[in-house]
Scaffold this motif. Structure first.
Motif, PDB file in Angstrom:
ATOM      1  N   LYS A 124       0.845  -1.197   0.000  1.00 51.13           N
ATOM      2  CA  LYS A 124       0.000   0.000   0.000  1.00 51.13           C
ATOM      3  C   LYS A 124       0.878   1.243   0.000  1.00 51.13           C
ATOM      4  O   LYS A 124       2.022   1.217   0.464  1.00 51.13           O
ATOM      5  CB  LYS A 124      -0.891   0.041   1.250  1.00 51.13           C
ATOM      6  CG  LYS A 124      -1.986  -0.999   1.302  1.00 51.13           C
ATOM      7  CD  LYS A 124      -2.845  -0.797   2.550  1.00 51.13           C
ATOM      8  CE  LYS A 124      -3.953  -1.824   2.651  1.00 51.13           C
ATOM      9  NZ  LYS A 124      -4.767  -1.630   3.883  1.00 51.13           N
ATOM     10  N   THR A 125       0.327   2.323  -0.504  1.00 46.92           N
ATOM     11  CA  THR A 125       0.980   3.630  -0.406  1.00 46.92           C
ATOM     12  C   THR A 125       0.065   4.572   0.370  1.00 46.92           C
ATOM     13  O   THR A 125      -1.160   4.424   0.353  1.00 46.92           O
ATOM     14  CB  THR A 125       1.284   4.228  -1.792  1.00 46.92           C
ATOM     15  OG1 THR A 125       0.056   4.459  -2.493  1.00 46.92           O
ATOM     16  CG2 THR A 125       2.168   3.289  -2.606  1.00 46.92           C
ATOM     17  N   PHE A 126       0.675   5.541   1.062  1.00 47.50           N
ATOM     18  CA  PHE A 126      -0.079   6.466   1.902  1.00 47.50           C
ATOM     19  C   PHE A 126       0.496   7.866   1.760  1.00 47.50           C
ATOM     20  O   PHE A 126       1.715   8.027   1.658  1.00 47.50           O
ATOM     21  CB  PHE A 126       0.010   6.075   3.383  1.00 47.50           C
ATOM     22  CG  PHE A 126      -0.336   4.650   3.676  1.00 47.50           C
ATOM     23  CD1 PHE A 126      -1.628   4.277   3.989  1.00 47.50           C
ATOM     24  CD2 PHE A 126       0.654   3.670   3.655  1.00 47.50           C
ATOM     25  CE1 PHE A 126      -1.933   2.960   4.285  1.00 47.50           C
ATOM     26  CE2 PHE A 126       0.362   2.349   3.945  1.00 47.50           C
ATOM     27  CZ  PHE A 126      -0.951   2.000   4.260  1.00 47.50           C
ATOM     28  N   HIS A 127      -0.371   8.864   1.792  1.00 45.26           N
ATOM     29  CA  HIS A 127       0.101  10.244   1.898  1.00 45.26           C
ATOM     30  C   HIS A 127       0.282  10.574   3.370  1.00 45.26           C
ATOM     31  O   HIS A 127      -0.592  10.291   4.193  1.00 45.26           O
ATOM     32  CB  HIS A 127      -0.899  11.218   1.285  1.00 45.26           C
ATOM     33  CG  HIS A 127      -0.547  12.660   1.553  1.00 45.26           C
ATOM     34  ND1 HIS A 127       0.535  13.283   0.957  1.00 45.26           N
ATOM     35  CD2 HIS A 127      -1.113  13.575   2.384  1.00 45.26           C
ATOM     36  CE1 HIS A 127       0.608  14.524   1.396  1.00 45.26           C
ATOM     37  NE2 HIS A 127      -0.371  14.730   2.258  1.00 45.26           N
ATOM     38  N   LEU A 128       1.416  11.152   3.730  1.00 46.98           N
ATOM     39  CA  LEU A 128       1.698  11.542   5.108  1.00 46.98           C
ATOM     40  C   LEU A 128       1.557  13.049   5.236  1.00 46.98           C
ATOM     41  O   LEU A 128       2.243  13.802   4.540  1.00 46.98           O
ATOM     42  CB  LEU A 128       3.111  11.109   5.502  1.00 46.98           C
ATOM     43  CG  LEU A 128       3.434   9.615   5.347  1.00 46.98           C
ATOM     44  CD1 LEU A 128       4.873   9.348   5.771  1.00 46.98           C
ATOM     45  CD2 LEU A 128       2.471   8.760   6.151  1.00 46.98           C
ATOM     46  N   SER A 129       0.685  13.489   6.122  1.00 50.83           N
ATOM     47  CA  SER A 129       0.415  14.918   6.241  1.00 50.83           C
ATOM     48  C   SER A 129       1.558  15.688   6.897  1.00 50.83           C
ATOM     49  O   SER A 129       1.799  16.847   6.582  1.00 50.83           O
ATOM     50  CB  SER A 129      -0.883  15.145   7.037  1.00 50.83           C
ATOM     51  OG  SER A 129      -0.791  14.532   8.313  1.00 50.83           O
ATOM     52  N   ASP A 130       2.278  15.046   7.812  1.00 49.56           N
ATOM     53  CA  ASP A 130       3.359  15.732   8.527  1.00 49.56           C
ATOM     54  C   ASP A 130       4.350  14.683   9.033  1.00 49.56           C
ATOM     55  O   ASP A 130       4.013  13.870   9.886  1.00 49.56           O
ATOM     56  CB  ASP A 130       2.780  16.531   9.704  1.00 49.56           C
ATOM     57  CG  ASP A 130       3.842  17.347  10.416  1.00 49.56           C
ATOM     58  OD1 ASP A 130       5.029  17.236  10.060  1.00 49.56           O
ATOM     59  OD2 ASP A 130       3.482  18.107  11.336  1.00 49.56           O
ATOM     60  N   THR A 131       5.560  14.708   8.506  1.00 52.79           N
ATOM     61  CA  THR A 131       6.552  13.685   8.862  1.00 52.79           C
ATOM     62  C   THR A 131       7.552  14.147   9.925  1.00 52.79           C
ATOM     63  O   THR A 131       8.523  13.452  10.190  1.00 52.79           O
ATOM     64  CB  THR A 131       7.329  13.248   7.606  1.00 52.79           C
ATOM     65  OG1 THR A 131       8.023  14.386   7.056  1.00 52.79           O
ATOM     66  CG2 THR A 131       6.399  12.657   6.561  1.00 52.79           C
ATOM     67  N   GLU A 138       3.402   6.182  15.577  1.00 49.32           N
ATOM     68  CA  GLU A 138       3.289   7.458  14.866  1.00 49.32           C
ATOM     69  C   GLU A 138       2.909   7.223  13.408  1.00 49.32           C
ATOM     70  O   GLU A 138       2.090   7.954  12.840  1.00 49.32           O
ATOM     71  CB  GLU A 138       4.597   8.238  14.965  1.00 49.32           C
ATOM     72  CG  GLU A 138       4.639   9.521  14.137  1.00 49.32           C
ATOM     73  CD  GLU A 138       3.634  10.569  14.564  1.00 49.32           C
ATOM     74  OE1 GLU A 138       3.450  11.551  13.802  1.00 49.32           O
ATOM     75  OE2 GLU A 138       3.020  10.427  15.646  1.00 49.32           O
ATOM     76  N   PHE A 139       3.487   6.208  12.806  1.00 51.99           N
ATOM     77  CA  PHE A 139       3.153   5.885  11.423  1.00 51.99           C
ATOM     78  C   PHE A 139       1.672   5.541  11.305  1.00 51.99           C
ATOM     79  O   PHE A 139       0.982   6.000  10.387  1.00 51.99           O
ATOM     80  CB  PHE A 139       4.016   4.712  10.948  1.00 51.99           C
ATOM     81  CG  PHE A 139       3.798   4.340   9.506  1.00 51.99           C
ATOM     82  CD1 PHE A 139       4.278   5.158   8.493  1.00 51.99           C
ATOM     83  CD2 PHE A 139       3.109   3.192   9.157  1.00 51.99           C
ATOM     84  CE1 PHE A 139       4.075   4.832   7.158  1.00 51.99           C
ATOM     85  CE2 PHE A 139       2.903   2.852   7.834  1.00 51.99           C
ATOM     86  CZ  PHE A 139       3.387   3.674   6.832  1.00 51.99           C
TER      87      PHE A 139
END
Length: 284
Positions: free
Chosen positions: A124-131, A166-167
């Motif tokens: 799967k791929t995910f967009h991360l809003s704040d890393t 956190e992920f």
């Protein structure tokens, strides 16, 4: 392995690549430990027709690339994460001069259960809003491995759990399979801000905008408990803090955490904690 280069114009040190492969001993008996981790400033073209031996999590902070999976090209821009299960054939390559990729490989007998609970069972791929926080924990793992030869692996394993939490927090609101409905969040927020007062199902339904049946379904699906059970456990959570952090009487603790009587508080406390409030206070 660490590789550094210098900018020829101003001799500025540029971080290019590192990979940490801990020397593992007893750490392998831990429920969760770090198999390896690393970062590549410009990830090169990588082809794995047989996949990788372990599950892995990757995320991009700069640039963009492409992931090839089942003959499909998937864009991987910055602030994107990828979960790739073990033995899954894949390929990826950069689309720009910079494609900053971080990776971690979690292992241990609990790793698979944790990933499964987070809905991470297939690529799967995910967009991360704040890393920012993810990056902070990533650096702590790396520093632990590099600066402490004795306990660094154990420290990194502890940070790995924080990293996975956190992920999950970052992806839980993006992935339909793990998303938390706004109705449930409204109900939880209401409980968390009003646990010390009487709370009814009618109030929760009014706040969340759904029926009792649907609200109960949301609680069971995401929290594996009924709404009133969550309220009781939330109150006990606060009561435990008062029992260990203050000298307030059991009656006062019960009253300040929303229980209708001391006897009911003691009954529920023993049901969920396996001991009375007084016994819990003794072991603080």
């Amino acid at each position: 392995m660490i590789l550094l280069i210098y900018n020829n114009m101003n001799m500025e040190l540029i971080f290019l690549f590192f990979a940490d492969y801990p020397i593992l001993g007893n750490e392998k008996s831990l429920p969760l430990y770090l198999q390896n981790m690393g970062q590549q400033h410009c990830q090169d073209h990588l082809i794995r027709p047989e996949g990788y031996h372990y599950d892995q999590i990757l995320y991009c902070t700069k640039g963009s690339g492409t992931l090839i999976f089942e003959n499909k090209a998937i864009p991987i821009p910055h602030d994107t994460a990828i979960f790739i299960p073990a033995e899954t054939p894949h390929e990826y390559y950069p689309e720009e001069d910079i494609w900053d990729i971080h990776w971690i490989v979690p292992c241990g007998y609990a790793a698979k259960d944790i990933l499964t609970q987070f809905g991470l069972t297939e690529l799967k791929t995910f967009h991360l809003s704040d890393t920012k926080m993810l990056e902070h924990i990533f650096r702590k793992m790396h520093n632990a491995l590099r600066t402490d030869s004795i306990f660094g692996n154990y420290k990194a394993s502890g940070y790995l759990y924080d990293f996975l939490m956190e992920f999950y927090r970052l992806i839980a609101y993006k992935d339909p399979a793990t998303s938390v409905s706004s109705a449930l969040m409204k109900a939880l927020d209401y409980i968390n801000y009003n646990y010390f007062s009487p709370i009814t199902m009618d109030e929760l339904c009014s706040v969340s905008g759904v029926t009792k049946q649907h609200l109960c379904l949301l609680f069971r699906k995401k929290l594996s408990m009924r709404p009133m059970e969550y309220i009781a456990k939330r109150r006990i959570q606060e009561a435990k803090a008062l029992l260990t952090g203050t000298e307030k009487s059991i009656e006062q603790v019960a009253e300040e955490t929303g229980f209708c009587s001391e006897s009911y508080f003691c009954k529920l406390f023993k049901r969920y904690e396996g001991m009375t409030p007084s016994a819990f206070r003794q072991i603080k």
